[in-house]
Design an enzyme around this catalytic site. Sequence first.
Site, PDB file in Angstrom:
ATOM      1  N   ASP A  84       0.822  -1.225   0.000  1.00  0.00           N
ATOM      2  CA  ASP A  84       0.000   0.000   0.000  1.00  0.00           C
ATOM      3  C   ASP A  84       0.848   1.263   0.000  1.00  0.00           C
ATOM      4  O   ASP A  84       0.329   2.365  -0.192  1.00  0.00           O
ATOM      5  CB  ASP A  84      -0.942  -0.003   1.211  1.00  0.00           C
ATOM      6  CG  ASP A  84      -0.184  -0.229   2.507  1.00  0.00           C
ATOM      7  OD1 ASP A  84       0.548   0.671   2.940  1.00  0.00           O
ATOM      8  OD2 ASP A  84      -0.311  -1.330   3.086  1.00  0.00           O
ATOM      9  N   GLU A 104       6.961  -6.489  -2.735  1.00  0.00           N
ATOM     10  CA  GLU A 104       5.580  -6.911  -2.429  1.00  0.00           C
ATOM     11  C   GLU A 104       5.262  -8.115  -3.326  1.00  0.00           C
ATOM     12  O   GLU A 104       5.509  -8.060  -4.533  1.00  0.00           O
ATOM     13  CB  GLU A 104       4.639  -5.727  -2.702  1.00  0.00           C
ATOM     14  CG  GLU A 104       3.178  -6.065  -2.904  1.00  0.00           C
ATOM     15  CD  GLU A 104       2.505  -6.637  -1.661  1.00  0.00           C
ATOM     16  OE1 GLU A 104       2.612  -6.011  -0.586  1.00  0.00           O
ATOM     17  OE2 GLU A 104       1.889  -7.706  -1.772  1.00  0.00           O
ATOM     18  N   ASP A 153       6.451  -5.651   6.638  1.00  0.00           N
ATOM     19  CA  ASP A 153       5.113  -5.066   6.725  1.00  0.00           C
ATOM     20  C   ASP A 153       4.156  -6.063   6.078  1.00  0.00           C
ATOM     21  O   ASP A 153       3.677  -5.864   4.969  1.00  0.00           O
ATOM     22  CB  ASP A 153       5.103  -3.716   5.989  1.00  0.00           C
ATOM     23  CG  ASP A 153       3.734  -3.052   6.037  1.00  0.00           C
ATOM     24  OD1 ASP A 153       2.851  -3.560   6.746  1.00  0.00           O
ATOM     25  OD2 ASP A 153       3.564  -2.031   5.357  1.00  0.00           O
ATOM     26  N   ASP A 156      -1.256 -11.094   7.991  1.00  0.00           N
ATOM     27  CA  ASP A 156      -1.207 -12.014   9.135  1.00  0.00           C
ATOM     28  C   ASP A 156      -0.560 -13.344   8.729  1.00  0.00           C
ATOM     29  O   ASP A 156      -0.436 -13.629   7.538  1.00  0.00           O
ATOM     30  CB  ASP A 156      -2.630 -12.226   9.653  1.00  0.00           C
ATOM     31  CG  ASP A 156      -3.247 -10.901  10.069  1.00  0.00           C
ATOM     32  OD1 ASP A 156      -2.828 -10.346  11.079  1.00  0.00           O
ATOM     33  OD2 ASP A 156      -4.125 -10.405   9.330  1.00  0.00           O
TER      34      ASP A 156
HETATM   35  N1  SPD Z   1      -4.510  -8.033  11.095  1.00  0.00           N
HETATM   36  C1  SPD Z   1      -3.914  -7.089  10.224  1.00  0.00           C
HETATM   37  C2  SPD Z   1      -2.424  -7.109  10.206  1.00  0.00           C
HETATM   38  C3  SPD Z   1      -1.932  -6.366   9.029  1.00  0.00           C
HETATM   39  C4  SPD Z   1      -0.581  -5.807   9.182  1.00  0.00           C
HETATM   40  N2  SPD Z   1      -0.082  -5.215   7.963  1.00  0.00           N
HETATM   41  C5  SPD Z   1      -0.913  -4.257   7.367  1.00  0.00           C
HETATM   42  C6  SPD Z   1      -0.301  -3.625   6.157  1.00  0.00           C
HETATM   43  C7  SPD Z   1      -0.345  -2.154   6.205  1.00  0.00           C
HETATM   44  N3  SPD Z   1       0.695  -1.590   5.428  1.00  0.00           N
END
Ligand code: SPD
Length: 278
Positions: A84, A104, A153, A156
Amino acid sequence: MWFVENYDEKASLGLKVRKKLHEEQSKFQKIDIYETEFFGSLLTLDGLVMLTEKDEFVYHEMITHMPLCTIRNPERVLVIGGGDGGAVREILKHDSIKEVVMCEIDQRVTDLCRIYFPSTTCKLDDPRVKLHFEDGFKFMDGYEGYFDLIITDSSDPVGPGVALFQEDYYRLVKKALKPGGIMVSQSESPWYFEDTMTSMTGAMANVFKNVQTYIALVTLYPSGLWTMTAASDSLSLYDFDEKRSAKIAETCKYYNPEIHKGALALPNFVKNIVRNTK
Ligand code: SPD
């Protein structure tokens, strides 16, 4: 209409939605984007909240500025995941940065965020940014002693993100870091991911000398009590550049030097879950 994220049949989060903006099954995951009543655009992957326009700043400021203000002169940063663009936007606030590599796995996430989340993707075309769309685990194997900071980043630990919570991955991260470097990974919620937190911090402690979990209050993630964990052989988040932190804080909505210190204070039940060394 409501978007509902179910937390393992234990609890759920509901967000009032005006309309669905997009839905597709990419090669890797189900991607949905909604326009919510209160939080702006919402991105979910496999039905789990990743970010909303309104609250994303908490997560992105905390996953970047805590480690960046700890490194003396951060120049090269790798973001694994982060499609993102929110982490990249924050990293580029540091004047010393020469190169940000983002890897990514799912290009569709970035392509769609460019349409629906211009406030997070706004720095992806900066000349210091290099974008790669491939498996982060494999990508990193090509680097040795190169990055000051590696940020995981990820989504889950289900689906494409699962390998990013394991010891083999942290060993690769260590190889790709400069000797005095630091890594940080989003490390889930102590209410709903106790076992993940124990195993991932334990795995980090097998690889790095210092492991430090800290807290960020991310309203729309399960329980709102979210954690990130940093690991390094030589750096400690306690020894940060307070002056630079205060300067960066002028551009932030959550992070500041007091938050930097306070985020490291863990409730007792969290201390008992993680395998922190410092
Ligand atoms: N449960 C959501 C965990 C998400 C963590 N990463 C989110 C990405 C935002 N850049």
